[in-house]
Design an enzyme around this catalytic site. Sequence first.
Site, PDB file in Angstrom:
ATOM      1  N   HIS A  78       0.837  -1.206   0.000  1.00 51.81           N
ATOM      2  CA  HIS A  78       0.000   0.000   0.000  1.00 51.81           C
ATOM      3  C   HIS A  78       0.870   1.254   0.000  1.00 51.81           C
ATOM      4  O   HIS A  78       0.561   2.230  -0.686  1.00 51.81           O
ATOM      5  CB  HIS A  78      -0.935   0.005   1.209  1.00 51.81           C
ATOM      6  N   HIS A 240      -9.050  -2.408  -5.066  1.00 47.99           N
ATOM      7  CA  HIS A 240      -7.931  -2.663  -4.172  1.00 47.99           C
ATOM      8  C   HIS A 240      -6.904  -3.587  -4.823  1.00 47.99           C
ATOM      9  O   HIS A 240      -5.702  -3.421  -4.630  1.00 47.99           O
ATOM     10  CB  HIS A 240      -8.396  -3.255  -2.842  1.00 47.99           C
ATOM     11  N   ASP A 244      -2.985  -2.808  -5.208  1.00 48.28           N
ATOM     12  CA  ASP A 244      -1.901  -3.737  -4.887  1.00 48.28           C
ATOM     13  C   ASP A 244      -0.966  -3.942  -6.077  1.00 48.28           C
ATOM     14  O   ASP A 244       0.266  -3.976  -5.929  1.00 48.28           O
ATOM     15  CB  ASP A 244      -2.471  -5.092  -4.470  1.00 48.28           C
ATOM     16  N   HIS A 267      -0.283 -10.698  -5.127  1.00 54.50           N
ATOM     17  CA  HIS A 267       1.107 -10.287  -4.955  1.00 54.50           C
ATOM     18  C   HIS A 267       2.082 -11.281  -5.590  1.00 54.50           C
ATOM     19  O   HIS A 267       3.034 -10.894  -6.264  1.00 54.50           O
ATOM     20  CB  HIS A 267       1.420 -10.145  -3.462  1.00 54.50           C
TER      21      HIS A 267
END
Length: 311
Positions: A78, A240, A244, A267
Amino acid sequence: MQTTLFRYVGFTGIGLHTGRPVRLVLRPAPVGHGIVFRRMDVVGIDRLVPARWDLVEISPLNTRVVNADGVSVSTIEHLMAALSGCGVHNALIEIDGPEVPILDGSAAGFARAILDAGLRRQDAPLRAIEMLDVVEVYYGQAMARLRPARGHEPRGLRIDFEIDFVDPAIGHQSRVLDMANGAFLRELCDSRTFCRLSDVEAMQAQGLALGGTFENAVVVDGNRVLSPGGLRHPDEAVRHKMLDALGDLGTAGLPILGVYEGLRAGHAMTNRLLRALFARPEAWRVVTCDAALEDRLPGSRLKPADFAAVA
């Protein structure tokens, strides 16, 4: 030109996974420094941890960088998104623990503080990675891809993302966003991390999400959103995921010119994609940004009004 912070800015909070209190300070850094963490609680060994793709330990739940001495900083995504989205290229990040504070689960607090501190243009040109060919990775049902802009697509960074969850509160969501001209501030920065209630106990049994609350994450259960106030956007979850992705792409070390496409990606997939990218030097080139190209990058033309709709 490259940029850094005009002055330092500090944050306090808790780590999402460790649950430990932490203080973090962003400081200006010289030309060519990049984004580097310094663990203030570490002595006797190397405490500098560059936010670099080849130092990332692959994890599905957060992005963690580890140096050669085993010193690590986790949940950097973030903050990295805020730095990329606000156009900060050089910064020293002092932190007194192993995990970046989660704040409200989004990047809005980091981004607002960065812009309040102000940015300073530096006396060195900005370089970027321009995609020349398609690079893609697959893992199960997930896919992540970087490709050049095509035809009418502008030369800059665009993020296309699609997710699909069985929980009706999330369901199938997709979004496409050109990241130029404050789009990160207007569209992504306030979107919070999310999880399913059924996953919370499992994560905590593994020593994760120990600092998670209904205030710093969106928690869903079937068709219900359990966090107070509900969603900030109907498609907050996919926004979101895009946030990311921007943060994880920031570990490339230079802005990327091209299109990032993610399908059920997280991720680990974005890091696998960067590893595939740098294993294929013929698929990209480094270019020096002129004023017109700089205008196409995340962080260009930011203004306070871009925060108007941010929670």
